[in-house]
Design a protein around this motif. Structure first.
Motif, PDB file in Angstrom:
ATOM      1  N   LEU A 255     -24.898  23.882  25.229  1.00 32.19           N
ATOM      2  CA  LEU A 255     -23.939  22.942  26.066  1.00 32.19           C
ATOM      3  C   LEU A 255     -24.695  22.543  27.302  1.00 32.19           C
ATOM      4  O   LEU A 255     -25.502  23.219  27.899  1.00 32.19           O
ATOM      5  CB  LEU A 255     -22.855  23.617  26.530  1.00 32.19           C
ATOM      6  CG  LEU A 255     -22.197  24.357  25.429  1.00 32.19           C
ATOM      7  CD1 LEU A 255     -20.834  25.178  25.893  1.00 32.19           C
ATOM      8  CD2 LEU A 255     -21.375  23.316  24.356  1.00 32.19           C
TER       9      LEU A 255
ATOM     10  N   LEU B  66     -18.436  20.383  31.655  1.00 31.55           N
ATOM     11  CA  LEU B  66     -19.276  19.982  30.234  1.00 31.55           C
ATOM     12  C   LEU B  66     -18.934  18.547  29.708  1.00 31.55           C
ATOM     13  O   LEU B  66     -19.208  18.199  28.655  1.00 31.55           O
ATOM     14  CB  LEU B  66     -18.739  20.922  29.217  1.00 31.55           C
ATOM     15  CG  LEU B  66     -18.992  22.327  29.256  1.00 31.55           C
ATOM     16  CD1 LEU B  66     -18.529  23.257  28.303  1.00 31.55           C
ATOM     17  CD2 LEU B  66     -20.458  22.622  29.784  1.00 31.55           C
TER      18      LEU B  66
ATOM     19  N   GLY C  36     -24.391  20.856  31.038  1.00 29.77           N
ATOM     20  CA  GLY C  36     -23.322  20.676  31.929  1.00 29.77           C
ATOM     21  C   GLY C  36     -23.754  20.176  33.389  1.00 29.77           C
ATOM     22  O   GLY C  36     -25.096  20.353  33.525  1.00 29.77           O
TER      23      GLY C  36
END
Lengths: 361, 231
Positions: free
Chosen positions: A242, A260, A244
């Motif tokens: 992820l 995110l 972010g």
């Protein structure tokens, strides 16, 4: 500006047939099993394969407007503006560390001014080694010297062939830290071979997946990692990477909040700067599924998701479930028993509970 | 009783021939050794075999063919005559040429072994550090393969000093021109001057022993420090 590599060459039983577009910034990882042609590709870009190997095939390598190789041109290695870090230690044993560092520098037209040279030497933490002979250094120290030696050439492209393959875990993370600093402090594009998924997800911006001398996939790492098949082949434990931005480094409850894009994730406090771009690893084993929003729970992060696909159970009775959190895709690993008990189906709305997430660094 | 003037002339002549031969061999043998160490050509086998031939051929065979080639009717003889140099047989330079061929394997093989032991990596590293082929040879290959070059020079010199059969065929026995130590010893024995023969022969034994001791000690030292360039 981009870097274009089109090669078709073969030797012995092996054929390398690739057509690559590599962005001329950031870190591009070449990932693939051993024997897939990663090193061959890197050597070809460096011009280390003899010209004759291309006789029956073709080769075209272009960096911006500079042609390194074509039907009529073959720039020898020593004229290509590259830096190359070999897999194993490649220091000249007959020279001291300082002389090793000077070797390439003396041969370029515009060597770095002293303060920038010192900066690179400091960045790699080798200033205390300069007077030692090359054979008195540890593996990690040697590789750091080799990286510094390549950087002092002011290369327009840095090539690294698994520079950490022979190092233990502690040395590896030490060098990884240096590579991360390189990425932010020196704007030199890096082409980096690895068969370690953790390294790749930690460093790479762009990913090239090679198998049996052919490109399986290439593109920005987010796009490639969204493809499940590749993702699972990269690691024993399925995970999602992820991307972010740190919103709040430390809340009053000692938490760190990361945006995110599609969700705000909270985790125990980490030493990060606000607004810093960071990467997170979310392992499928750390995600569980409930049908109704749990209340009175200790889990910090609970997201509305939709089931995309459910993979058939594995031998040990586990199912991998692919979920959509708006546009972000995550994975959950639940027992086949729970999967049947909750009657999970693709398209279903569920809640994903995230028990743990780690910052990649 | 020590060396006679003729003995000293033979010693001096041998030293000159061996020195010149060694220098020529290092110049000629290095590119051959480099090529043999690096090539993947199918000619590697045959060329390597030609270089090694003097190891197995009787010196008289080499001497015989050289005598034919350098004589007035041989190709080399005709060439040197056409150039106004006369024929090279029974001359100092004829002997040098013969020695170069005869001692070739003793120089080429240690250099070739040392370069093969280095592998291609140091040259590749040098190339990525902007060193061209010549630059890389003198700054990387040569210093790293130095023990091989030293061994080659010592063996080439010593082996030239010890030749007899080739000399007798090509050079004959002309005092101060082609009469080297080994021929001088032969002369002494023929004329039953055994004590003279002892002096020269003893010198040769000591010389050879010292040379080989140096070479082996040197190579053992290298192996300990991880070098490892065998003979």
């Amino acid at each position: 500006m981009a870097f274009n590599v089109r090669l078709n060459m073969s030797y012995s039983e092996f054929t390398l047939d690739v057509d690559l577009m590599i962005p001329a910034k950031g870190i591009t990882a070449i990932f693939g099993p051993s024997g897939s042609g990663k090193t061959s590709l890197l050597r070809a870009i460096a011009g280390l394969h003899p010209k004759e190997l291309y006789k029956n095939g073709q080769g075209h390598i272009q960096f911006g407007d500079q042609i390194w190789q074509s039907d009529t041109v073959f720039l020898p290695t020593y004229k290509r503006p590259i830096g190359y870090v070999f897999q194993e230690s490649s220091l000249f044993e007959h020279l001291s560390i300082q002389q090793n560092l000077d070797y390439g520098q003396k041969r370029i037209k515009n060597p770095l001014p002293p303060h920038e040279r010192d900066h690179i030497i400091d960045l790699l933490g080798i200033s205390h080694l300069l007077t030692r002979p090359a054979d008195k250094l540890s593996g990690g120290e040697r590789q750091r010297v080799a990286i510094a030696r390549a950087l002092l050439l002011r290369p327009r492209l840095l090539l690294m062939d698994e520079p950490m393959a022979s190092l233990d875990f502690a040395r590896k993370s030490e060098i990884l830290r240096f590579l991360e600093r390189l990425k932010t402090e020196l704007k030199i594009p890096l082409l980096y071979i690895s068969h370690n998924a953790a390294e790749v997800t930690r460093l790479a911006d762009h990913l090239i997946i090679l198998d049996q001398g052919k490109i399986q996939q290439q593109g920005p790492i987010q796009d490639i990692l969204a493809s499940h098949k590749i993702l699972n082949s990269m690691s024993d434990e399925p995970f999602t990477l992820l991307f972010g931005t740190v919103m709040t480094a430390r809340t009053e409850h000692n938490l760190t909040e990361v945006d995110l894009g599609d969700a705000l994730i909270r985790m125990p406090h980490h030493e990060v700067k606000e607004q810093a771009e960071i990467r997170l690893h979310l392992y499928a084993k750390d995600v569980s599924i409930t049908l109704s929003r749990p209340e009175q729970t200790s889990v910090l992060n609970i997201f509305d998701c939709q089931i995309d696909t459910i993979e058939p159970p594995t031998e040990n009775g586990q199912c991998l479930i692919h979920l959509c959190l708006k546009k972000t895709r995550i994975q959950a690993r639940v027992s086949a028993y729970s999967c049947a008990e909750l009657d999970l189906r693709p398209g279903q709305k569920v809640f994903a509970q995230i028990k743990a997430v780690s910052i990649v660094q | 009783m020590g060396f006679s003037d003729a003995d000293l002339a033979a010693l001096w002549l041998t030293f000159r021939i061996a020195s010149i031969t060694t220098i020529l061999l290092l110049i000629i043998g290095t590119p051959i050794a480099l090529w043999l160490a690096r090539t993947k050509s199918r000619w590697k086998g045959p060329i390597g075999a030609i270089v090694a031939l003097p190891l197995v051929l009787p010196p008289t065979v080499i001497g015989f063919y050289l005598l034919m080639a350098m004589g007035p009717n041989g190709p080399i003889g005709q060439l040197t005559t056409a150039l106004g140099l006369g024929t090279l047989t029974f001359t100092f330079w004829g002997l040098v040429i013969a020695s170069v061929l005869y001692s070739m394997p003793f120089v080429v093989q240690p250099i070739q072994n040392a370069i093969e032991a280095l592998g291609a990596r140091p040259s590749e590293v040098a190339a990525t550090l902007r060193a061209g082929p010549w630059d890389s040879f003198f700054t990387v290959t040569l210093p790293l393969a130095r023990p091989g070059f030293i061994t080659a020079a010592i063996l080439g010199f010593a082996h030239t000093v010890g030749e007899f059969g080739v000399v007798l065929m090509v050079g004959g026995n002309i005092p101060g021109v082609t009469r080297v130590i080994s021929v001088q010893i032969y002369d002494h024995v023929e004329t039953m001057a055994y004590s003279q023969a002892h002096w020269l022969s003893g010198t040769m034994v000591i010389f050879s022993f010292v040379v080989l001791t140096i070479v082996y000690t040197f190579n053992r030292g290298r192996r300990k420090s991880g070098g490892g360039y065998g003979l």
